[in-house]
Design a protein around this motif. Sequence first.
Motif, PDB file in Angstrom:
ATOM      1  N   LEU A  38       2.060   7.724  -6.233  1.00  0.00           N
ATOM      2  CA  LEU A  38       1.121   8.797  -6.544  1.00  0.00           C
ATOM      3  C   LEU A  38       1.596  10.166  -6.049  1.00  0.00           C
ATOM      4  O   LEU A  38       1.059  11.198  -6.468  1.00  0.00           O
ATOM      5  CB  LEU A  38      -0.254   8.489  -5.926  1.00  0.00           C
ATOM      6  N   GLN A  39       2.586  10.179  -5.173  1.00  0.00           N
ATOM      7  CA  GLN A  39       3.028  11.431  -4.552  1.00  0.00           C
ATOM      8  C   GLN A  39       3.446  12.511  -5.561  1.00  0.00           C
ATOM      9  O   GLN A  39       3.105  13.686  -5.383  1.00  0.00           O
ATOM     10  CB  GLN A  39       4.173  11.140  -3.574  1.00  0.00           C
TER      11      GLN A  39
ATOM     12  N   ARG B 248      -1.976   0.327 -15.177  1.00  0.00           N
ATOM     13  CA  ARG B 248      -0.964  -0.687 -14.837  1.00  0.00           C
ATOM     14  C   ARG B 248      -0.624  -0.627 -13.347  1.00  0.00           C
ATOM     15  O   ARG B 248      -0.476  -1.667 -12.692  1.00  0.00           O
ATOM     16  CB  ARG B 248       0.302  -0.475 -15.674  1.00  0.00           C
ATOM     17  N   LEU B 249      -0.475   0.584 -12.826  1.00  0.00           N
ATOM     18  CA  LEU B 249      -0.129   0.746 -11.413  1.00  0.00           C
ATOM     19  C   LEU B 249      -1.220   0.156 -10.530  1.00  0.00           C
ATOM     20  O   LEU B 249      -0.945  -0.636  -9.620  1.00  0.00           O
ATOM     21  CB  LEU B 249       0.063   2.232 -11.090  1.00  0.00           C
ATOM     22  N   SER B 250      -2.470   0.519 -10.793  1.00  0.00           N
ATOM     23  CA  SER B 250      -3.582   0.055  -9.973  1.00  0.00           C
ATOM     24  C   SER B 250      -3.750  -1.459 -10.062  1.00  0.00           C
ATOM     25  O   SER B 250      -3.894  -2.142  -9.036  1.00  0.00           O
ATOM     26  CB  SER B 250      -4.873   0.755 -10.398  1.00  0.00           C
TER      27      SER B 250
ATOM     28  N   SER C 278      -4.552  12.759  -6.653  1.00  0.00           N
ATOM     29  CA  SER C 278      -3.252  12.411  -7.233  1.00  0.00           C
ATOM     30  C   SER C 278      -3.388  11.299  -8.268  1.00  0.00           C
ATOM     31  O   SER C 278      -2.747  11.346  -9.329  1.00  0.00           O
ATOM     32  CB  SER C 278      -2.276  11.997  -6.125  1.00  0.00           C
ATOM     33  N   TYR C 279      -4.253  10.300  -7.978  1.00  0.00           N
ATOM     34  CA  TYR C 279      -4.460   9.235  -8.967  1.00  0.00           C
ATOM     35  C   TYR C 279      -5.197   9.785 -10.190  1.00  0.00           C
ATOM     36  O   TYR C 279      -4.876   9.417 -11.329  1.00  0.00           O
ATOM     37  CB  TYR C 279      -5.247   8.077  -8.361  1.00  0.00           C
ATOM     38  N   GLN C 280      -6.177  10.665  -9.944  1.00  0.00           N
ATOM     39  CA  GLN C 280      -6.914  11.242 -11.065  1.00  0.00           C
ATOM     40  C   GLN C 280      -5.995  12.080 -11.955  1.00  0.00           C
ATOM     41  O   GLN C 280      -6.155  12.102 -13.179  1.00  0.00           O
ATOM     42  CB  GLN C 280      -8.062  12.105 -10.531  1.00  0.00           C
TER      43      GLN C 280
ATOM     44  N   CYS D 191       0.835  -1.212   0.000  1.00  0.00           N
ATOM     45  CA  CYS D 191       0.000   0.000   0.000  1.00  0.00           C
ATOM     46  C   CYS D 191       0.864   1.254   0.000  1.00  0.00           C
ATOM     47  O   CYS D 191       0.569   2.228  -0.714  1.00  0.00           O
ATOM     48  CB  CYS D 191      -0.918  -0.002   1.222  1.00  0.00           C
ATOM     49  N   LYS D 192       1.939   1.233   0.791  1.00  0.00           N
ATOM     50  CA  LYS D 192       2.830   2.393   0.835  1.00  0.00           C
ATOM     51  C   LYS D 192       3.471   2.651  -0.518  1.00  0.00           C
ATOM     52  O   LYS D 192       3.665   3.811  -0.914  1.00  0.00           O
ATOM     53  CB  LYS D 192       3.900   2.185   1.913  1.00  0.00           C
TER      54      LYS D 192
END
Length: 485
Positions: free
Chosen positions: A378-379, A446-448, A432-434, A371-372
């Motif tokens: 996304l940071q 791909r990340l998700s 951040s994801y949006q 999760c981290k």
Amino acid sequence: MAHESGRVKTQFDFHPSPGNHIIWYGRTWIRVERTREKQMVDLHTGTPWESVTFTALGRNRQIFFNILQEARELALKQEEGRTVMYTAMGGEWRPFGFPRRRRPLSSVVLEAGVGEKIVDDVKEFIGNPKWYTDRGQNSQVLAPHFQEVVGIDISECQLAEARAVPGYPNITYRKGTAEDLPFPDGSVDLLTAASAAHWFDQSRFLTEASRVLKPRGCMALLGYSDTNMRFHYQDCGERLNHIFQEKGCPFELAVDVGCGSGQGTVLLAKHFTSVVGTDVSPAQVEVALQNAKEQNITYRQCVAEELPFSDSSVDLMTAMSAFHWFDRPRFLQEAHRVLKPRGCLALLNYTTIDMELSYPDCCSHSLNEICKEFYVALQPYRSPHLGRSSIELYREAYESISYPDKEWQECMLVERSMPLSSYMGLVESFSSYQALLRDDPQKASRLSQGICQRLMSIMKVTSVETEVVVAVKYFYLLACKPQEA
């Protein structure tokens, strides 16, 4: 037994069972009688009350003092040159594990500056014993604010220690249980339990609290972070909500600013005659209207800094996970304008990078390391408007509000069970994801998907609908507009 290398060797000691025993000590026969009360236990530790009686033939009473002194010296010898760790247990501190071999602080791996901060904190603590004596006990903290304060405990030993502290003429202490309080109905303004409520019979205690509290009286339960206690305090909160809902509150108007789809707005409906949700986005307002079921909720499109309400007309104004997007100084001025005297402003948000997952028979550490990684990825897409951490924006707002009656809470843990797919959807709703999704849709996908597959692999499941427990750390500020403002 702990060796210099850190290796621990188990040592077994013989402890006589309850009953009578004869020992030979100091050229004297001594009878040791150990008795245990079967019907009563220490509610702080869960252990039975018991006593040990020594009886010897002769007139030499000094032999008993010699036994105690020798026992003390043997106990201290086991700890000589080592550090004893303590942990909070009920209302007292108990030794935790084996005494540890002393080692230089420089041999402990810490971030830069942390070691020096620990040393400074310890020095400050040791150098201010009176400050901690005056403020370290809950009853003493209450004394300046009430005409009378009464401390209740089941332990005579604890009460004796409390009574020995001078300087508090308006505090008295009584022996009693939390489930049978010695006060008449409707007589108590504030009822507190500091690091103690988890030892009570919850149902009986909450019923008793409801009986003794005055109308509009307040109850405060304080605990510290512990895995087992999270569920307890969540349960207590739900029960207290039920108790105080029965009392009823004549509140008229609540306004939820930045309401989005209205998920938080609907929570206010049963407590107010009228609830209005506002949002700058017409699409969000349309979704909220489609989901609206409560007859006393309406929605309006407007900006947070120009609210369509008259002066001093609102009982409660909330902003749930939205305040950090506003023009904050202008919004706070507008909130002051529309709030009634004694009206309340409540700003709530959660720390996105501290959400944690747990799943039965699975290593939580492994889950949360993944999760981290998700949060760190996304940071770079985080809005500059939010700074490094939105909690700082809320803390600055709290400090800027001039109301004398205000409260800041930085860590309120809420745990909820939800499908893994819902957790992924929650993170994907982050701004951040949006932003990543707009910049590079394939990279975002791909990340998700990669994070989701790795989590399922650790959990050893094949369905994204598998239920997980998500722990979210909320923070909030409350501020009450003065009567004279």
